[in-house]
Design a protein around this motif. Structure first.
Motif, PDB file in Angstrom:
ATOM      1  N   ILE A 554       5.580  28.013  14.264  1.00  0.00           N
ATOM      2  CA  ILE A 554       4.388  27.191  13.825  1.00  0.00           C
ATOM      3  C   ILE A 554       4.037  27.528  12.337  1.00  0.00           C
ATOM      4  CG2 ILE A 554       2.147  26.327  14.338  1.00  0.00           C
ATOM      5  CD1 ILE A 554       2.215  27.677  17.146  1.00  0.00           C
ATOM      6  N   GLY A 555       4.203  26.396  11.417  1.00  0.00           N
ATOM      7  CA  GLY A 555       4.029  26.827  10.061  1.00  0.00           C
ATOM      8  C   GLY A 555       3.812  25.458   9.122  1.00  0.00           C
ATOM      9  N   GLY A 556       3.766  25.680   8.027  1.00  0.00           N
ATOM     10  CA  GLY A 556       3.344  24.261   6.985  1.00  0.00           C
ATOM     11  C   GLY A 556       4.634  23.569   6.925  1.00  0.00           C
ATOM     12  N   ILE A 557       4.871  22.329   6.811  1.00  0.00           N
ATOM     13  CA  ILE A 557       5.923  21.317   6.425  1.00  0.00           C
ATOM     14  C   ILE A 557       6.470  21.779   4.976  1.00  0.00           C
ATOM     15  CG2 ILE A 557       4.458  19.728   5.450  1.00  0.00           C
ATOM     16  CD1 ILE A 557       7.565  18.778   7.634  1.00  0.00           C
ATOM     17  N   GLU A 558       5.696  22.641   4.302  1.00  0.00           N
ATOM     18  CA  GLU A 558       6.381  22.895   2.942  1.00  0.00           C
ATOM     19  C   GLU A 558       7.653  23.853   2.814  1.00  0.00           C
ATOM     20  OE1 GLU A 558       3.360  23.890   4.024  1.00  0.00           O
ATOM     21  OE2 GLU A 558       2.838  26.050   3.603  1.00  0.00           O
ATOM     22  N   HIS A 559       7.756  24.227   4.139  1.00  0.00           N
ATOM     23  CA  HIS A 559       9.013  25.224   4.355  1.00  0.00           C
ATOM     24  C   HIS A 559      10.028  24.437   5.152  1.00  0.00           C
ATOM     25  CE1 HIS A 559       5.716  28.671   3.610  1.00  0.00           C
ATOM     26  NE2 HIS A 559       6.852  28.649   2.855  1.00  0.00           N
TER      27      HIS A 559
END
Length: 847
Positions: A554-559
């Motif tokens: 789970i994490g941000g789309i920026e990656h």
RNA sequence: GCCCGGGUGGUGGAAUGGCAGACACGGCGGUCUCAAAAACCGCUGAGGGAAACCUCGUGAGGGUUCGACUCCCUCCCCGGGCACCA
């Protein structure tokens, strides 16, 4: 008297209890199925923000829920601690980056504890600690052994503000630096690379093996890798006298079938032949002006739509292999040195850029591919020799069609990837003038950085032996402490660091002073969590084998490109090294949306930041957690609302009072599924209890955490309704108690502190609520004996009908047609069709 | 230009092709109170009607279907990604 719900008292109490009992520690347990929940670890840049709260709350709900479902759950946390912000902050505050970083880590860790996240802190990794970066250096050496490390000179991206080079992935769309947004410059430098391009095809192919990833992320990676099929074609170079020299120059093209339409040839301004060919010729001045303009233009200018291409002839010619024609070589800034070979065959009738260039400089535009409906077909069908030198078109044509003016290939149907492409490619291969090939947009990963606060590259420059790896036994190469970064110093200013002896010949040598890109640190941390304290190996194969791959990331789309692509690459190399037995590190990926305020990203510069710590003080971590999950589905952006947090706080108060009332009521009987639902209201609540547990369980599995909470609110509302009717009738206590117990267990992953307090403190159970099994439910028990159906006549709802839930279609149909209102609407028309949808509606079609 | 998302009340958002607007925020009204807060109980898409009810309504226009927020086609708008890739 019900005590006030006061999170500021109960939350710290349970956090302390969890610490004392080691509630979140996990180890491999072969008796249970495993589940690895991972959230992208933070950069310790300061206080935590709402993005962290959202990201980590989502992960915590999954982790706590699956633990109740009987899984052995790995849920770790750590810090991505190397990088420029630490240097900049250290310069500002005149401290050492390590000091600043560790202070922030401690602050963030405390905030995470205050949020009630269930991390196994014994597994924490901090990438700037030597026991972690040691293994990053080891990876570098292993990559080197496998031929995946390269040091070479080429044009690179240089950020003048960060004073370091950047990888291609770290230059954003507008040509700015991913970290500081300064405009990036091009420089020609010698740098270290990881050869990610060796895995380009596999990185692309395996996207198909990731059904649990968002389509958007896979598309972005596929675009970034940018595979294109085509051919390499060799053009013979003519000397200054115009005569063929026997030497060749290779170009890449996706359309070898248009070779007969090639009327000129282009070189990138940076191409090494350019200077050599024009030196001392009449063409030199004009060509060098184009070269200088291209060098001066920033990346933005050169790629913007408004930028006018410029070009100049070099005076040289090359020979078109398919027809022996000599075509002039030009220089133009629309040709990129980085892609293909830096040289291009220009086919103005088939490529819009070439078309415009040809028009501008008066070069011939002969048609070679005609669409089926092109009027020129009448004249050119079957025409092998070039008779038309100029197309009458407004723009180039790159669609499917038939080949004309193309020698023996004339008449062949063609188009991108079509028959003509294959035919010409085969011919080129037979003649030794070319070959089918594949080109990728993906470049090798430039990993060296000219900065202090990073993992030192374990290499030594020896004047007699060349580049020599630091022997494994000498790892880690420690970052020296005596570098004064406030004076702009790097490792290159620390002689005690770089002066060394060659491990190969023993002579004096110089240690590499560049450090590695921080993204090398984050490309393998998820594996280290499996065995974080191992000081003899990077990880134990059995432990990594038990936990990996990550089940839910789970994490941000920026990656979407950077971190996620690099991690996939590392995993594939680890697999080839025999370190892991799988090819993809993250089975499922959730990219959570951003937390916004007034439609904008929260940021200090906009002054619209809502500090999580303030919200914890005001409403408690549980209310903040539940609020942020309730306001939007996890993958969508979320608009911050103070009223919303208050509303959630109110809901928790309702739960609190409900459970207290039940616990304190002596007329409330013992719970149990056998408890009598002894009146209509109780039967309704009992059904609701089963329906909601089923709904919440399914919602969590699908990450519909907002609707899961909504369903729990419905159950609470139903319990209040029931209580109201109980006050009148006075029966149904067993259902009340059952609902309270079920509700507290369902709420446990969402509001862990309050659930704990209600479970043991109020309902009086032994042990932690988080050790309880997830509540069971029975779909049959959720069904009512009778249901209300909507009755539609010609598509409009006209009446309602109550029938037994097991009523047959015929029975329902008759009942519906028998309704007074329906009968009056149907008067004078005939019923053509009746559709019965069980439990939903009856649709009568008449006319 | 290409590729992804998305467009539903005053607001955030719900709806395996089956009663659009669950749940919540905000608003309005009530109970309790000397009063206020809190709590509790109602109402709250738009228009019409005293009411029962009726009409309209998910960016626009078509289509498929007994039935479309949902599926198909065309288009508009918003957000994001990629973009001289030969």
């Amino acid at each position: 008297m019900i005590p006030r719900y006061d999170p500021s008292v109960i939350e710290p109490k349970w956090q302390q209890r969890w610490r004392d009992t080691g509630a979140h520690a996990v180890s491999e347990d072969s008796a249970r199925p495993k589940y690895y929940v991972l959230e992208m670890f933070p950069y310790p840049s300061g206080d935590i923000h709402m993005g962290h709260v959202r990201n980590y709350t989502i992960g915590d709900v999954v982790a706590r829920h699956l633990k109740m479902r009987g899984y052995s759950v790995l849920h770790p946390m750590g810090w991505d601690a190397f990088g420029l912000p630490a240097e900049n902050a250290a310069i500002k505050s005149a401290t050492h980056p390590a000091e600043w970083t560790h202070a922030n880590i401690e602050r963030q860790r405390l905030s995470f504890e205050r949020m009630g996240f269930s991390y196994d802190w014994d597994r924490a990794v901090v990438t700037c600690d030597a026991d972690y970066y040691h293994w990053g250096q080891w990876i570098f050496l292993k990559f080197w052994e496998r031929g995946l490390v390269d040091r070479r000179r080429s044009p690179v991206n240089w950020c003048p503000s960060c004073k370091t080079v950047l990888a291609n992935e770290q230059v954003l769309g507008e040509g700015d630096c991913w970290r500081c947004h300064s405009l990036v410059e091009k420089r020609e430098l010698e740098q270290w690379y990881f050869k990610i391009t060796e895995y380009a095809q596999e990185l692309l192919d395996d996207l198909a093996e990731l059904p649990g990833w968002p389509e958007r992320v896979k598309t972005m990676q596929a675009n970034w890798i940018g595979r294109s099929e085509g051919a390499e074609v060799e053009f013979e170079i003519c000397g200054p006298d115009g005569e063929p020299t026997g030497e060749t120059m290779t170009v890449f093209t996706t359309r070898p079938d248009t070779l007969f339409g090639c009327t000129f040839f282009l070189l990138a301004p940076e191409h090494p032949c350019v200077r050599e060919w024009v030196a001392g010729t009449p063409y030199e001045a004009e060509v060098m002006r184009v070269v200088a303009d291209a060098g001066r233009a920033t990346a933005v200018e050169r790629t913007s739509g408004e930028h006018e291409w410029s070009g100049a002839p070099t005076g040289r010619f090359v020979v078109n292999p398919v027809n022996g024609e000599k075509v002039p070589v030009w220089v133009s800034d629309y040709v990129l040195m980085e892609y293909g070979t830096g040289a291009v065959m220009a086919v103005p009738s088939g490529d819009q850029r070439d078309f415009e260039f040809a028009r501008r400089y008066g070069l011939a535009i002969p048609p070679v591919v005609l669409a089926d409906d092109d009027p020129l077909l009448e004249l050119l069908a079957g025409q092998t020799e070039r008779v038309v030198r100029e197309v009458p078109w407004e723009r180039a044509y790159d669609g499917p069609g038939v080949m004309v003016q193309s020698g023996s290939f004339t008449g062949t149907p063609t188009g991108k990837g079509g028959q003509g492409v294959h035919a010409v490619t085969e011919w080129l291969e037979r003649e030794g003038r070319g070959r089918a090939t594949v080109n990728f947009r993906l470049r090798d990963w430039l990993i060296s950085r000219q900065r202090y606060w990073g993992n030192p590259i374990p290499a030594i420059h020896c004047s007699s032996c060349g580049l020599v790896p630091v022997p494994e036994a000498e790892l880690p190469v420690l970052l020296p402490s005596g570098v004064d970064i406030t004076k702009g110093q790097t490792l290159a200013d620390a002689p005690s660091f770089f002066q060394t002896d060659c491990p190969s010949c023993g002579g004096p040598a110089r240690r590499e002073t560049d450090t590695m890109d921080t993204f090398t640190c984050s490309s393998w941390y998820y594996l280290r969590y499996c065995d974080a304290r191992n000081d003899t190996a990077i990880w134990d194969a059995d432990r990594a084998g038990y936990w990996m791959p990550v089940d839910q990331y789970i994490g941000g789309i920026e990656h979407a490109i950077l971190h996620l692509l690099y991690s996939r690459f590392f995993t594939k190399v680890f697999r080839d090294m025999g370190l892991v037995a799988f090819s993809e590190p993250f089975t499922n990926l959730l990219t959570q949306g951003m937390v916004k305020k007034d439609g904008e990203t929260m940021s200090k510069s906009k002054g619209n930041v809502v500090a999580p710590e303030d919200m914890i003080s005001e409403h408690g971590a549980d209310a903040l957690r539940a609020y942020i999950l309730f306001m939007a589905p996890p993958d969508k952006d979320l608009e911050w609302s103070y009223e919303g947090v208050e509303g959630m706080s109110r809901f928790l108060g309702r739960v609190w009072r409900l459970v207290h009332t039940v616990a304190a009521d002596p007329t409330v009987g013992e719970a149990g599924d056998g408890g009598a639902a002894d009146d209509v209201a109780s039967a309704t609540l009992r059904r609701e209890r089963h329906r909601v547990v089923g709904k919440v369980t399914g919602d969590i599995a699908r990450f519909n955490l907002n609707t899961a909470l909504a369903a729990m609110m419905e159950l609470v509302n139903a319990a209040y309704d029931h209580r109201k009717s109980r006050a009148e009738g006075g029966v149904g206590g067993a259902v009340q108690r059952e609902v309270a117990q079920v509700l507290v267990r369902m709420l446990a992953p969402f509001v862990p502190h309050m659930a704990e307090e209600l479970w043991s403190g109020v309902l009086g159970f032994e042990g932690s609520v988080h050790e309880q099994p997830w509540p069971e439910w029975d779909d049959a028990a959720a069904r009512a004996e009778s249901v209300e159906l909507a009755v539609q006549v010609n598509g409009k709802v006209r009446d309602r009908l109550v029938v037994a839930s097991d009523a047959g279609d015929d029975e329902i149909r008759e009942a519906a047609l028998g309704l007074e209102k329906v009968a009056s609407l149907l008067a004078g028309s005939t019923v053509r069709k009746v559709v019965v949808v069980k439990g939903k509606l009856v649709s009568i079609v008449a006319g």
